[in-house]
Design a protein around this motif. Sequence first.
Motif, PDB file in Angstrom:
ATOM      1  N   GLY A 171       0.814  -1.213   0.000  1.00  0.00           N
ATOM      2  CA  GLY A 171       0.000   0.000   0.000  1.00  0.00           C
ATOM      3  C   GLY A 171       0.844   1.256   0.000  1.00  0.00           C
ATOM      4  N   PRO A 172       0.189   2.403  -0.142  1.00  0.00           N
ATOM      5  CA  PRO A 172       0.905   3.673  -0.228  1.00  0.00           C
ATOM      6  C   PRO A 172       1.495   4.089   1.125  1.00  0.00           C
ATOM      7  CG  PRO A 172      -1.460   4.040  -0.328  1.00  0.00           C
ATOM      8  CD  PRO A 172      -1.252   2.558  -0.314  1.00  0.00           C
ATOM      9  N   ILE A 173       2.719   4.598   1.057  1.00  0.00           N
ATOM     10  CA  ILE A 173       3.437   5.092   2.236  1.00  0.00           C
ATOM     11  C   ILE A 173       3.817   6.545   1.957  1.00  0.00           C
ATOM     12  CG2 ILE A 173       5.471   4.809   3.720  1.00  0.00           C
ATOM     13  CD1 ILE A 173       3.800   2.302   3.765  1.00  0.00           C
ATOM     14  N   LEU A 174       3.335   7.463   2.780  1.00  0.00           N
ATOM     15  CA  LEU A 174       3.764   8.858   2.665  1.00  0.00           C
ATOM     16  C   LEU A 174       4.913   9.056   3.641  1.00  0.00           C
ATOM     17  CD1 LEU A 174       1.840  12.124   2.373  1.00  0.00           C
ATOM     18  CD2 LEU A 174       3.517  11.899   4.168  1.00  0.00           C
ATOM     19  N   VAL A 175       6.045   9.529   3.135  1.00  0.00           N
ATOM     20  CA  VAL A 175       7.180   9.839   3.996  1.00  0.00           C
ATOM     21  C   VAL A 175       7.302  11.351   4.088  1.00  0.00           C
ATOM     22  CG1 VAL A 175       9.665   9.600   4.369  1.00  0.00           C
ATOM     23  CG2 VAL A 175       8.368   7.708   3.343  1.00  0.00           C
TER      24      VAL A 175
ATOM     25  N   PHE B   6       5.248   6.769  -1.631  1.00  0.00           N
ATOM     26  CA  PHE B   6       5.854   5.595  -2.246  1.00  0.00           C
ATOM     27  C   PHE B   6       4.785   4.526  -2.405  1.00  0.00           C
ATOM     28  CE2 PHE B   6       9.304   7.829  -0.317  1.00  0.00           C
ATOM     29  CZ  PHE B   6      10.431   7.545  -1.063  1.00  0.00           C
ATOM     30  N   ASN B   7       4.832   3.822  -3.524  1.00  0.00           N
ATOM     31  CA  ASN B   7       3.949   2.689  -3.744  1.00  0.00           C
ATOM     32  C   ASN B   7       4.795   1.613  -4.414  1.00  0.00           C
ATOM     33  OD1 ASN B   7       1.644   1.174  -3.690  1.00  0.00           O
ATOM     34  ND2 ASN B   7       0.440   2.549  -4.965  1.00  0.00           N
ATOM     35  N   LYS B   8       4.846   0.447  -3.793  1.00  0.00           N
ATOM     36  CA  LYS B   8       5.682  -0.660  -4.292  1.00  0.00           C
ATOM     37  C   LYS B   8       7.141  -0.212  -4.448  1.00  0.00           C
ATOM     38  CE  LYS B   8       1.868  -2.952  -6.669  1.00  0.00           C
ATOM     39  NZ  LYS B   8       0.781  -1.996  -6.612  1.00  0.00           N
ATOM     40  N   GLY B   9       7.611   0.620  -3.525  1.00  0.00           N
ATOM     41  CA  GLY B   9       9.005   1.043  -3.517  1.00  0.00           C
ATOM     42  C   GLY B   9       9.353   2.191  -4.438  1.00  0.00           C
ATOM     43  N   GLU B  10       8.386   2.668  -5.213  1.00  0.00           N
ATOM     44  CA  GLU B  10       8.645   3.752  -6.162  1.00  0.00           C
ATOM     45  C   GLU B  10       7.941   5.035  -5.711  1.00  0.00           C
ATOM     46  OE1 GLU B  10      10.578   3.411  -8.997  1.00  0.00           O
ATOM     47  OE2 GLU B  10      10.993   1.394  -8.221  1.00  0.00           O
ATOM     48  N   VAL B  11       8.582   6.181  -5.971  1.00  0.00           N
ATOM     49  CA  VAL B  11       7.954   7.468  -5.661  1.00  0.00           C
ATOM     50  C   VAL B  11       6.869   7.740  -6.696  1.00  0.00           C
ATOM     51  CG1 VAL B  11       8.300   9.961  -5.460  1.00  0.00           C
ATOM     52  CG2 VAL B  11      10.058   8.380  -4.631  1.00  0.00           C
ATOM     53  N   GLU B  12       5.642   7.926  -6.241  1.00  0.00           N
ATOM     54  CA  GLU B  12       4.532   8.227  -7.147  1.00  0.00           C
ATOM     55  C   GLU B  12       4.126   9.697  -7.099  1.00  0.00           C
ATOM     56  OE1 GLU B  12       1.981   4.133  -7.631  1.00  0.00           O
ATOM     57  OE2 GLU B  12       1.150   5.687  -6.372  1.00  0.00           O
ATOM     58  N   THR B  13       4.256  10.315  -5.925  1.00  0.00           N
ATOM     59  CA  THR B  13       3.799  11.687  -5.742  1.00  0.00           C
ATOM     60  C   THR B  13       4.788  12.422  -4.851  1.00  0.00           C
ATOM     61  OG1 THR B  13       1.501  10.946  -5.855  1.00  0.00           O
ATOM     62  CG2 THR B  13       1.867  13.097  -4.874  1.00  0.00           C
ATOM     63  N   THR B  14       5.063  13.681  -5.181  1.00  0.00           N
ATOM     64  CA  THR B  14       5.914  14.525  -4.344  1.00  0.00           C
ATOM     65  C   THR B  14       5.149  15.791  -4.005  1.00  0.00           C
ATOM     66  OG1 THR B  14       7.931  13.671  -5.355  1.00  0.00           O
ATOM     67  CG2 THR B  14       8.102  15.788  -4.209  1.00  0.00           C
ATOM     68  N   ILE B  15       5.155  16.153  -2.734  1.00  0.00           N
ATOM     69  CA  ILE B  15       4.485  17.368  -2.256  1.00  0.00           C
ATOM     70  C   ILE B  15       5.548  18.179  -1.520  1.00  0.00           C
ATOM     71  CG2 ILE B  15       2.667  18.291  -0.765  1.00  0.00           C
ATOM     72  CD1 ILE B  15       1.373  15.400  -0.995  1.00  0.00           C
ATOM     73  N   ILE B  16       5.735  19.430  -1.930  1.00  0.00           N
ATOM     74  CA  ILE B  16       6.751  20.279  -1.319  1.00  0.00           C
ATOM     75  C   ILE B  16       6.067  21.420  -0.569  1.00  0.00           C
ATOM     76  CG2 ILE B  16       8.759  21.776  -1.724  1.00  0.00           C
ATOM     77  CD1 ILE B  16       9.358  18.940  -2.534  1.00  0.00           C
TER      78      ILE B  16
ATOM     79  N   TYR C   5      16.900  10.946  -2.301  1.00  0.00           N
ATOM     80  CA  TYR C   5      15.603  11.371  -2.831  1.00  0.00           C
ATOM     81  C   TYR C   5      15.562  12.863  -3.155  1.00  0.00           C
ATOM     82  CZ  TYR C   5      14.189   6.653  -1.929  1.00  0.00           C
ATOM     83  OH  TYR C   5      14.116   5.278  -1.972  1.00  0.00           O
ATOM     84  N   GLN C   6      16.742  13.480  -3.256  1.00  0.00           N
ATOM     85  CA  GLN C   6      16.895  14.862  -3.724  1.00  0.00           C
ATOM     86  C   GLN C   6      16.026  15.846  -2.934  1.00  0.00           C
ATOM     87  OE1 GLN C   6      15.997  14.035  -7.828  1.00  0.00           O
ATOM     88  NE2 GLN C   6      18.125  13.660  -8.322  1.00  0.00           N
ATOM     89  N   ILE C   7      16.070  15.733  -1.603  1.00  0.00           N
ATOM     90  CA  ILE C   7      15.332  16.651  -0.749  1.00  0.00           C
ATOM     91  C   ILE C   7      16.158  17.920  -0.609  1.00  0.00           C
ATOM     92  CG2 ILE C   7      14.293  16.992   1.523  1.00  0.00           C
ATOM     93  CD1 ILE C   7      13.000  14.743  -0.241  1.00  0.00           C
ATOM     94  N   THR C   8      15.700  18.987  -1.234  1.00  0.00           N
ATOM     95  CA  THR C   8      16.429  20.259  -1.190  1.00  0.00           C
ATOM     96  C   THR C   8      15.727  21.300  -0.334  1.00  0.00           C
ATOM     97  OG1 THR C   8      15.374  20.901  -3.260  1.00  0.00           O
ATOM     98  CG2 THR C   8      17.570  19.918  -3.417  1.00  0.00           C
ATOM     99  N   SER C   9      14.439  21.104  -0.070  1.00  0.00           N
ATOM    100  CA  SER C   9      13.730  21.988   0.857  1.00  0.00           C
ATOM    101  C   SER C   9      12.726  21.140   1.620  1.00  0.00           C
ATOM    102  CB  SER C   9      13.036  23.132   0.118  1.00  0.00           C
ATOM    103  OG  SER C   9      12.006  22.652  -0.702  1.00  0.00           O
ATOM    104  N   ILE C  10      12.482  21.541   2.860  1.00  0.00           N
ATOM    105  CA  ILE C  10      11.541  20.798   3.699  1.00  0.00           C
ATOM    106  C   ILE C  10      10.508  21.766   4.256  1.00  0.00           C
ATOM    107  CG2 ILE C  10      13.032  18.849   4.287  1.00  0.00           C
ATOM    108  CD1 ILE C  10      13.807  20.308   6.848  1.00  0.00           C
ATOM    109  N   PRO C  11       9.307  21.323   4.582  1.00  0.00           N
ATOM    110  CA  PRO C  11       8.905  19.927   4.513  1.00  0.00           C
ATOM    111  C   PRO C  11       8.716  19.453   3.070  1.00  0.00           C
ATOM    112  CG  PRO C  11       7.014  21.292   5.100  1.00  0.00           C
ATOM    113  CD  PRO C  11       8.230  22.186   5.088  1.00  0.00           C
ATOM    114  N   ALA C  12       9.087  18.214   2.855  1.00  0.00           N
ATOM    115  CA  ALA C  12       8.855  17.546   1.578  1.00  0.00           C
ATOM    116  C   ALA C  12       8.220  16.202   1.897  1.00  0.00           C
ATOM    117  CB  ALA C  12      10.163  17.351   0.819  1.00  0.00           C
ATOM    118  N   MET C  13       7.184  15.865   1.159  1.00  0.00           N
ATOM    119  CA  MET C  13       6.500  14.598   1.376  1.00  0.00           C
ATOM    120  C   MET C  13       6.515  13.823   0.070  1.00  0.00           C
ATOM    121  SD  MET C  13       3.628  16.595   3.459  1.00  0.00           S
ATOM    122  CE  MET C  13       4.354  18.126   2.864  1.00  0.00           C
ATOM    123  N   LYS C  14       6.833  12.551   0.174  1.00  0.00           N
ATOM    124  CA  LYS C  14       6.821  11.695  -1.013  1.00  0.00           C
ATOM    125  C   LYS C  14       5.958  10.486  -0.713  1.00  0.00           C
ATOM    126  CE  LYS C  14      11.242  13.094  -2.987  1.00  0.00           C
ATOM    127  NZ  LYS C  14      10.842  13.562  -4.305  1.00  0.00           N
TER     128      LYS C  14
END
Length: 107
Positions: A20-24, A80-90, A69-78
């Motif tokens: 399932g989806p994991i938001l980090v 992940f689904n099945k180990g792949e980044v599907e969505t990025t929210i900055i 994961y190229q986090i250059t500014s925070i907060p950043a949320m990604k």
Amino acid sequence: MTAKATNSSSWAEDVLQADGPILVDFWAEWCGPCRMVSPILDQIQAENPDKITILKLNVDENPDLAMKYQITSIPAMKVFNKGEVETTIIGAKPKFALEQDLAPYLA
């Protein structure tokens, strides 16, 4: 229900091998906007426990993952689904905006 922490040593199990989806949430103690987003993410997790899992990753304690994961500014949320980044929210956003960004996972 508060989001639990993840780190470099548990990353593969917590995120890459998860079902399932994991938001980090990539955050740091000194980041004011991160502290604003944190309770909103806790609310979203509490309201959608079967739809999405939210984890927090401290970028100061896990610079390897922040770099990978190229986090250059925070907060950043990604999301992940099945180990792949599907969505990025900055950046910090109000709850309704985050829920709109996460709508495909919360439906």
